[in-house]
Design an enzyme around this catalytic site. Structure first.
Site, PDB file in Angstrom:
ATOM      1  N   ASN A   6       1.010  -1.069   0.000  1.00 19.93           N
ATOM      2  CA  ASN A   6       0.157  -0.105  -0.001  1.00 19.93           C
ATOM      3  C   ASN A   6       0.953   1.254  -0.131  1.00 19.93           C
ATOM      4  O   ASN A   6       1.436   1.542   0.931  1.00 19.93           O
ATOM      5  CB  ASN A   6      -0.894  -0.109   1.064  1.00 19.93           C
ATOM      6  CG  ASN A   6      -1.624   1.211   1.409  1.00 19.93           C
ATOM      7  OD1 ASN A   6      -1.970   1.963   0.376  1.00 19.93           O
ATOM      8  ND2 ASN A   6      -2.146   1.435   2.609  1.00 19.93           N
ATOM      9  N   LYS A   8       0.050   4.199  -0.309  1.00 24.35           N
ATOM     10  CA  LYS A   8      -0.511   5.507   0.274  1.00 24.35           C
ATOM     11  C   LYS A   8      -0.373   6.552  -0.839  1.00 24.35           C
ATOM     12  O   LYS A   8      -0.348   6.401  -2.072  1.00 24.35           O
ATOM     13  CB  LYS A   8       0.104   5.841   1.678  1.00 24.35           C
ATOM     14  CG  LYS A   8      -0.142   4.530   2.647  1.00 24.35           C
ATOM     15  CD  LYS A   8      -0.033   4.959   3.992  1.00 24.35           C
ATOM     16  CE  LYS A   8       0.329   3.686   4.854  1.00 24.35           C
ATOM     17  NZ  LYS A   8       0.095   3.881   6.035  1.00 24.35           N
ATOM     18  N   HIS A  93      -9.499   1.138   4.691  1.00 26.90           N
ATOM     19  CA  HIS A  93      -8.229   1.184   5.170  1.00 26.90           C
ATOM     20  C   HIS A  93      -8.485   2.228   6.550  1.00 26.90           C
ATOM     21  O   HIS A  93      -9.234   3.016   6.703  1.00 26.90           O
ATOM     22  CB  HIS A  93      -7.249   1.691   4.348  1.00 26.90           C
ATOM     23  CG  HIS A  93      -5.895   1.770   4.851  1.00 26.90           C
ATOM     24  ND1 HIS A  93      -5.514   2.838   5.725  1.00 26.90           N
ATOM     25  CD2 HIS A  93      -4.840   0.975   4.802  1.00 26.90           C
ATOM     26  CE1 HIS A  93      -4.034   2.364   5.844  1.00 26.90           C
ATOM     27  NE2 HIS A  93      -3.768   1.369   5.606  1.00 26.90           N
ATOM     28  N   GLU A  95      -6.806   4.701   7.620  1.00 29.57           N
ATOM     29  CA  GLU A  95      -6.603   6.204   7.294  1.00 29.57           C
ATOM     30  C   GLU A  95      -7.895   6.631   6.466  1.00 29.57           C
ATOM     31  O   GLU A  95      -8.323   7.979   6.524  1.00 29.57           O
ATOM     32  CB  GLU A  95      -5.415   6.162   6.288  1.00 29.57           C
ATOM     33  CG  GLU A  95      -4.141   6.320   7.205  1.00 29.57           C
ATOM     34  CD  GLU A  95      -3.057   5.705   6.510  1.00 29.57           C
ATOM     35  OE1 GLU A  95      -2.994   5.336   5.185  1.00 29.57           O
ATOM     36  OE2 GLU A  95      -2.079   5.104   7.212  1.00 29.57           O
ATOM     37  N   GLU A 165      -5.528  -4.967  10.591  1.00 34.84           N
ATOM     38  CA  GLU A 165      -4.515  -3.820  10.801  1.00 34.84           C
ATOM     39  C   GLU A 165      -4.723  -3.056  12.062  1.00 34.84           C
ATOM     40  O   GLU A 165      -5.757  -2.242  12.231  1.00 34.84           O
ATOM     41  CB  GLU A 165      -4.623  -2.958   9.605  1.00 34.84           C
ATOM     42  CG  GLU A 165      -4.146  -3.500   8.401  1.00 34.84           C
ATOM     43  CD  GLU A 165      -3.522  -2.576   7.361  1.00 34.84           C
ATOM     44  OE1 GLU A 165      -2.364  -2.794   6.882  1.00 34.84           O
ATOM     45  OE2 GLU A 165      -4.208  -1.736   7.219  1.00 34.84           O
ATOM     46  N   GLY A 171       2.261   2.432  10.509  1.00 38.25           N
ATOM     47  CA  GLY A 171       3.317   3.475  10.334  1.00 38.25           C
ATOM     48  C   GLY A 171       4.102   3.855  11.663  1.00 38.25           C
ATOM     49  O   GLY A 171       4.624   5.062  11.756  1.00 38.25           O
ATOM     50  N   SER A 210       3.316  -2.036  10.320  1.00 40.87           N
ATOM     51  CA  SER A 210       4.804  -2.042  10.770  1.00 40.87           C
ATOM     52  C   SER A 210       5.446  -3.448  10.499  1.00 40.87           C
ATOM     53  O   SER A 210       6.349  -3.868  10.872  1.00 40.87           O
ATOM     54  CB  SER A 210       5.151  -1.574  12.074  1.00 40.87           C
ATOM     55  OG  SER A 210       4.485  -0.218  12.122  1.00 40.87           O
TER      56      SER A 210
HETATM   57  C1  PEP Z   1      -0.650   0.126   5.728  1.00 40.55           C
HETATM   58  O1  PEP Z   1      -0.671   1.357   5.189  1.00 40.55           O
HETATM   59  O2  PEP Z   1      -1.695  -0.389   5.748  1.00 40.55           O
HETATM   60  C2  PEP Z   1       0.162  -0.246   6.901  1.00 40.55           C
HETATM   61  C3  PEP Z   1       0.299  -1.429   7.416  1.00 40.55           C
HETATM   62  O3  PEP Z   1       1.320   0.769   6.787  1.00 40.55           O
HETATM   63  P1  PEP Z   1       2.843   0.404   7.577  1.00 40.55           P
HETATM   64  O4  PEP Z   1       3.259  -1.002   7.166  1.00 40.55           O
HETATM   65  O5  PEP Z   1       3.553   1.447   7.368  1.00 40.55           O
HETATM   66  O6  PEP Z   1       2.529   0.322   9.044  1.00 40.55           O
END
Ligand code: PEP
Length: 251
Positions: A6, A8, A93, A95, A165, A171, A210
């Protein structure tokens, strides 16, 4: 196993093409049985879509509107995604939920229309830090699954991938413990069984938050987890291929 990138709101067109060139040239390093999915920003979907034929990856989008067309300024429709060669679409997601204010009901509208399109959802669920501290993770996951999937066609549920998630892990560099991901995946599966008796055991569940080369195997070796959704560590070909290889080497 599915390992999804992803991106973003990152990368220029040139950076996207550079990434794909390197990724495609190193596709041979990815074993059969691993499905890499790359979700770039909307503006690069067409060009990235054309590269699917050359390399071992499938194209994903990061979001979509539920309508086919109409007066929805700034939105992108499922038919446009199909047209660009997109196979997967990330919905719900964190975000989108927590920064853009998408509710379970909005996500549900998007899930429902997928019955009409050749797009598989990567449906994201996960609790916030506060919900976790209050011991409400299970309750939140059940609500997100029940409301997000309400009256969604069985065909859509059968092609759906779920990403667990935890919001506090995205992040932050602070991944969940594999044991927590295992427990969350179990809760999600038993909730999916309410929609169809064996849906829970048949659904691919990814862990996201992460994930990097050093920790991916802790999740993907769990029988309850079938891959990962990766943000930051998917932005460089070396890092993305590195974590795919770490997952495949761990078996
Ligand atoms: C994500 O964007 O779904 C995500 C898990 O980001 P990160 O791996 O940076 O934590």
């Amino acid at each position: 196993m599915i390992i999804a990138a992803n991106w973003k709101m990152h990368k220029t067109r040139e950076e996207t093409l550079e990434f794909l060139k390197e990724f495609v040239s190193r596709s041979g390093e990815i074993r059969e049985g691993i499905q890499a999915v790359i979700c770039p920003p909307f503006t690069f979907l067409y060009e990235a879509g054309e590269k699917q034929a050359e390399g071992n990856f499938r194209l994903g989008a990061q979001n979509m509107h539920w309508e086919k067309e109409g007066a929805f300024t700034g939105e992108v429709s499922p038919i446009m995604l199909e047209d660009a060669g997109v196979r997967y679409v990330v919905l719900g997601h964190s975000e989108r939920r927590h920064v853009m204010g998408e509710t379970d009901q909005v996500i549900n509208r998007k899930m429902k229309v997928l019955a009409d399109y050749n797009l598989a959802p990567i449906f994201c669920v996960g609790e916030t830090e506060q919900e976790r501290d209050e011991g409400r993770t299970g309750e939140v996951l059940k609500r997100q699954v029940r409301q997000g999937l309400q009256e969604v066609d069985l065909n859509v549920l059968q092609k759906m991938v779920i990403a667990y998630e935890p919001v506090w892990a995205i992040g932050t560099g602070r991944a969940a413990y594999p044991e927590d991901a295992r427990e969350a995946a179990e809760t999600i599966r038993r909730t999916l069984d309410e929609f169809d008796s064996d849906l829970g055991d048949k659904t691919n569940i990814l862990y996201g938050g992460s994930v990097k080369e050093g920790n991916i195997a802790g999740f993907t070796t769990l029988p309850q987890i079938q891959g990962a959704l990766v943000g930051g560590a998917s932005l460089k070909p070396d890092s993305f291929i590195g974590l795919i290889k770490a997952a495949q080497e761990a078996g």
